[in-house]
Design a protein around this motif. Structure first.
Motif, PDB file in Angstrom:
ATOM      1  N   GLN A   1       0.763  -1.268   0.058  1.00  0.00           N
ATOM      2  CA  GLN A   1       0.030   0.064   0.016  1.00  0.00           C
ATOM      3  C   GLN A   1       0.821   1.089  -0.116  1.00  0.00           C
ATOM      4  OE1 GLN A   1      -3.687   0.420   2.394  1.00  0.00           O
ATOM      5  NE2 GLN A   1      -2.554   1.768   3.618  1.00  0.00           N
ATOM      6  N   ARG A   2       1.748   1.277   0.802  1.00  0.00           N
ATOM      7  CA  ARG A   2       2.924   2.562   0.799  1.00  0.00           C
ATOM      8  C   ARG A   2       3.418   2.637  -0.300  1.00  0.00           C
ATOM      9  NH1 ARG A   2       7.782   2.256   0.759  1.00  0.00           N
ATOM     10  NH2 ARG A   2       7.885   0.114   1.872  1.00  0.00           N
ATOM     11  N   GLU A   3       4.084   1.512  -1.086  1.00  0.00           N
ATOM     12  CA  GLU A   3       4.614   1.684  -2.326  1.00  0.00           C
ATOM     13  C   GLU A   3       3.595   2.320  -3.403  1.00  0.00           C
ATOM     14  OE1 GLU A   3       7.885   1.272  -3.523  1.00  0.00           O
ATOM     15  OE2 GLU A   3       8.764   0.410  -1.619  1.00  0.00           O
ATOM     16  N   ALA A   4       2.494   1.416  -3.387  1.00  0.00           N
ATOM     17  CA  ALA A   4       1.593   2.164  -4.309  1.00  0.00           C
ATOM     18  C   ALA A   4       1.292   3.859  -4.305  1.00  0.00           C
ATOM     19  CB  ALA A   4       0.317   1.390  -4.329  1.00  0.00           C
ATOM     20  N   ARG A   5       0.923   4.295  -3.049  1.00  0.00           N
ATOM     21  CA  ARG A   5       0.796   5.601  -2.617  1.00  0.00           C
ATOM     22  C   ARG A   5       1.922   6.466  -3.027  1.00  0.00           C
ATOM     23  NH1 ARG A   5      -1.725   5.323   3.409  1.00  0.00           N
ATOM     24  NH2 ARG A   5      -3.774   4.784   2.842  1.00  0.00           N
ATOM     25  N   GLU A   6       3.187   5.993  -2.789  1.00  0.00           N
ATOM     26  CA  GLU A   6       4.225   6.932  -3.132  1.00  0.00           C
ATOM     27  C   GLU A   6       4.589   6.790  -4.679  1.00  0.00           C
ATOM     28  OE1 GLU A   6       7.186   5.724   0.901  1.00  0.00           O
ATOM     29  OE2 GLU A   6       7.646   4.765  -1.056  1.00  0.00           O
ATOM     30  N   GLU A   7       4.312   5.817  -5.391  1.00  0.00           N
ATOM     31  CA  GLU A   7       4.709   5.622  -6.597  1.00  0.00           C
ATOM     32  C   GLU A   7       3.702   6.218  -7.831  1.00  0.00           C
ATOM     33  OE1 GLU A   7       5.848   1.608  -7.672  1.00  0.00           O
ATOM     34  OE2 GLU A   7       7.599   1.606  -6.549  1.00  0.00           O
ATOM     35  N   SER A   8       2.431   6.577  -7.054  1.00  0.00           N
ATOM     36  CA  SER A   8       1.288   6.644  -7.929  1.00  0.00           C
ATOM     37  C   SER A   8       0.750   8.365  -7.309  1.00  0.00           C
ATOM     38  CB  SER A   8       0.212   6.028  -7.676  1.00  0.00           C
ATOM     39  OG  SER A   8      -0.492   6.271  -6.568  1.00  0.00           O
ATOM     40  N   GLY A   9       1.212   8.573  -6.286  1.00  0.00           N
ATOM     41  CA  GLY A   9       0.915  10.088  -5.834  1.00  0.00           C
ATOM     42  C   GLY A   9      -0.732   9.928  -5.140  1.00  0.00           C
ATOM     43  N   ILE A  10      -1.297   8.968  -4.983  1.00  0.00           N
ATOM     44  CA  ILE A  10      -2.659   8.618  -4.465  1.00  0.00           C
ATOM     45  C   ILE A  10      -2.254   8.654  -2.936  1.00  0.00           C
ATOM     46  CG2 ILE A  10      -4.734   7.598  -4.595  1.00  0.00           C
ATOM     47  CD1 ILE A  10      -3.896   6.720  -7.336  1.00  0.00           C
ATOM     48  N   GLY A  11      -2.430   9.651  -2.424  1.00  0.00           N
ATOM     49  CA  GLY A  11      -2.275   9.598  -0.788  1.00  0.00           C
ATOM     50  C   GLY A  11      -3.090   8.837  -0.045  1.00  0.00           C
ATOM     51  N   ASP A  12      -4.258   8.467  -0.381  1.00  0.00           N
ATOM     52  CA  ASP A  12      -5.338   7.907   0.366  1.00  0.00           C
ATOM     53  C   ASP A  12      -5.671   6.587  -0.179  1.00  0.00           C
ATOM     54  OD1 ASP A  12      -6.797   8.911  -1.824  1.00  0.00           O
ATOM     55  OD2 ASP A  12      -8.354   9.719  -0.725  1.00  0.00           O
ATOM     56  N   LEU A  13      -4.986   6.027  -0.977  1.00  0.00           N
ATOM     57  CA  LEU A  13      -5.225   4.687  -1.609  1.00  0.00           C
ATOM     58  C   LEU A  13      -5.160   3.509  -0.730  1.00  0.00           C
ATOM     59  CD1 LEU A  13      -5.580   3.479  -4.624  1.00  0.00           C
ATOM     60  CD2 LEU A  13      -3.104   2.652  -4.266  1.00  0.00           C
ATOM     61  N   VAL A  14      -6.231   2.902  -0.612  1.00  0.00           N
ATOM     62  CA  VAL A  14      -6.384   1.777   0.564  1.00  0.00           C
ATOM     63  C   VAL A  14      -6.634   0.390  -0.205  1.00  0.00           C
ATOM     64  CG1 VAL A  14      -7.871   1.057   2.207  1.00  0.00           C
ATOM     65  CG2 VAL A  14      -7.418   3.328   2.002  1.00  0.00           C
ATOM     66  N   LEU A  15      -5.918  -0.580   0.236  1.00  0.00           N
ATOM     67  CA  LEU A  15      -6.103  -2.019  -0.134  1.00  0.00           C
ATOM     68  C   LEU A  15      -7.558  -2.287  -0.295  1.00  0.00           C
ATOM     69  CD1 LEU A  15      -3.095  -3.662   1.140  1.00  0.00           C
ATOM     70  CD2 LEU A  15      -3.076  -2.741  -1.247  1.00  0.00           C
ATOM     71  N   LEU A  16      -7.794  -3.408  -0.871  1.00  0.00           N
ATOM     72  CA  LEU A  16      -9.340  -3.687  -0.997  1.00  0.00           C
ATOM     73  C   LEU A  16      -9.336  -4.688   0.144  1.00  0.00           C
ATOM     74  CD1 LEU A  16      -9.989  -4.680  -4.532  1.00  0.00           C
ATOM     75  CD2 LEU A  16     -11.101  -3.159  -3.329  1.00  0.00           C
ATOM     76  N   SER A  17      -7.894  -5.364   0.686  1.00  0.00           N
ATOM     77  CA  SER A  17      -8.033  -6.548   1.523  1.00  0.00           C
ATOM     78  C   SER A  17      -6.722  -6.676   1.867  1.00  0.00           C
ATOM     79  CB  SER A  17      -8.861  -7.610   0.994  1.00  0.00           C
ATOM     80  OG  SER A  17      -8.660  -9.006   2.019  1.00  0.00           O
ATOM     81  N   PRO A  18      -6.372  -7.282   2.821  1.00  0.00           N
ATOM     82  CA  PRO A  18      -5.161  -7.629   3.261  1.00  0.00           C
ATOM     83  C   PRO A  18      -4.820  -8.960   2.501  1.00  0.00           C
ATOM     84  CG  PRO A  18      -6.346  -7.744   5.125  1.00  0.00           C
ATOM     85  CD  PRO A  18      -7.027  -7.140   4.201  1.00  0.00           C
ATOM     86  N   ALA A  19      -5.772  -9.412   1.943  1.00  0.00           N
ATOM     87  CA  ALA A  19      -5.407 -10.806   1.301  1.00  0.00           C
ATOM     88  C   ALA A  19      -4.640 -10.887   0.222  1.00  0.00           C
ATOM     89  CB  ALA A  19      -6.772 -11.483   0.938  1.00  0.00           C
ATOM     90  N   ILE A  20      -3.881 -11.926   0.021  1.00  0.00           N
ATOM     91  CA  ILE A  20      -2.864 -11.800  -0.871  1.00  0.00           C
ATOM     92  C   ILE A  20      -3.469 -12.379  -2.346  1.00  0.00           C
ATOM     93  CG2 ILE A  20      -0.807 -13.177  -2.030  1.00  0.00           C
ATOM     94  CD1 ILE A  20       0.072 -13.652   0.847  1.00  0.00           C
ATOM     95  N   VAL A  21      -3.314 -11.399  -3.507  1.00  0.00           N
ATOM     96  CA  VAL A  21      -3.943 -12.010  -4.777  1.00  0.00           C
ATOM     97  C   VAL A  21      -3.185 -12.399  -5.870  1.00  0.00           C
ATOM     98  CG1 VAL A  21      -6.068 -10.501  -4.216  1.00  0.00           C
ATOM     99  CG2 VAL A  21      -3.724  -9.355  -5.508  1.00  0.00           C
ATOM    100  N   ASP A  22      -1.920 -12.181  -5.439  1.00  0.00           N
ATOM    101  CA  ASP A  22      -0.730 -12.585  -6.599  1.00  0.00           C
ATOM    102  C   ASP A  22       0.387 -13.293  -6.011  1.00  0.00           C
ATOM    103  OD1 ASP A  22       0.222 -12.888  -9.455  1.00  0.00           O
ATOM    104  OD2 ASP A  22       1.537 -11.078  -8.838  1.00  0.00           O
ATOM    105  N   LEU A  23       1.248 -14.086  -6.298  1.00  0.00           N
ATOM    106  CA  LEU A  23       2.815 -14.544  -6.016  1.00  0.00           C
ATOM    107  C   LEU A  23       3.477 -14.473  -7.396  1.00  0.00           C
ATOM    108  CD1 LEU A  23       1.939 -17.205  -3.683  1.00  0.00           C
ATOM    109  CD2 LEU A  23       2.612 -14.977  -2.917  1.00  0.00           C
ATOM    110  N   ASP A  24       4.494 -13.949  -7.472  1.00  0.00           N
ATOM    111  CA  ASP A  24       5.373 -13.847  -8.599  1.00  0.00           C
ATOM    112  C   ASP A  24       6.976 -13.667  -8.245  1.00  0.00           C
ATOM    113  OD1 ASP A  24       5.612 -13.723 -11.582  1.00  0.00           O
ATOM    114  OD2 ASP A  24       6.323 -11.561 -11.187  1.00  0.00           O
ATOM    115  N   ARG A  25       7.431 -14.840  -8.473  1.00  0.00           N
ATOM    116  CA  ARG A  25       9.055 -14.851  -8.069  1.00  0.00           C
ATOM    117  C   ARG A  25       9.512 -14.604  -9.437  1.00  0.00           C
ATOM    118  NH1 ARG A  25      13.378 -16.888  -9.221  1.00  0.00           N
ATOM    119  NH2 ARG A  25      15.368 -17.096  -7.894  1.00  0.00           N
TER     120      ARG A  25
END
Length: 183
Positions: free
Chosen positions: A87-111
């Motif tokens: 969430q912090r990274e998305a806020r910092e990289e998009s400039g959307i200060g109030d962006l909130v995750l839909l859920s703390p549930a993992i939706v993707d794993l990508d090594r």
């Protein structure tokens, strides 16, 4: 706390080769798996940002990777969890200060292995999802060359291999988390 939270979240996912590999890696490396300086391979958090109708996705053109991708990055000491880091990274990289995750549930794993320009050799990326209005004010961070909304069915050519399939799986998971019906 972030390590225990990640292990619990991974165990809650359906059994899969990816989930089991993540559990092995995190159990083997321990807390160092969550630190940028914990080794050449470590966990990162990312966030896929969708429009409320889930028909558009906000992507950044990654400066080092030279491709369009979701927002994300390393876990910092102040992050209470990998979800909080995403969430912090998305806020910092998009400039959307109030962006909130839909859920703390993992939706993707990508090594994925990293090449040229990166100080580490692989990221064990853990993905989450958020939604926001497409007319929200955006700002490009130093890590990106551009950020832009794309229709889900009109992604740019410069995306990582396998990204389109991953995005569709993430989109369906995000829709499920939000309770939105799709046709």
């Amino acid at each position: 706390m972030p390590l225990a939270n990640l292990l619990t979240s991974l165990r809650e996912l359906p059994e899969s080769v990816s989930r089991d590999a993540y559990l092995r890696f995190v159990n083997l490396v321990g807390d160092a798996a969550l630190r940028r300086n914990g080794g050449l391979e470590h966990v990162t958090g990312s966030c896929f940002v969708f429009s409320p109708e889930f028909d558009r996705v906000l992507l950044c053109f990654h400066r080092k990777g030279q491709f369009w991708v979701q927002f994300g990055g390393h876990i910092e000491s102040e992050d209470a969890s990998v979800a909080a880091a995403a969430q912090r990274e998305a806020r910092e990289e998009s400039g959307i200060g109030d962006l909130v995750l839909l859920s703390p549930a993992i939706v993707d794993l990508d090594r994925h292995d990293l090449h040229g320009g990166f100080s580490c050799s692989a990221h064990w990326d853990v993905g989450f999802a958020a939604a926001t209005a497409p007319d929200v004010e955006l700002s490009v961070s130093d890590e990106s060359e551009d950020i832009r909304w794309f229709p889900i069915n009109e992604l740019p050519v410069q995306v990582p291999a396998g990204f389109c399939g991953r995005l569709e799986r993430v989109r369906r998971a995000a829709i499920s988390l939000s309770g939105t019906l799709i046709g």
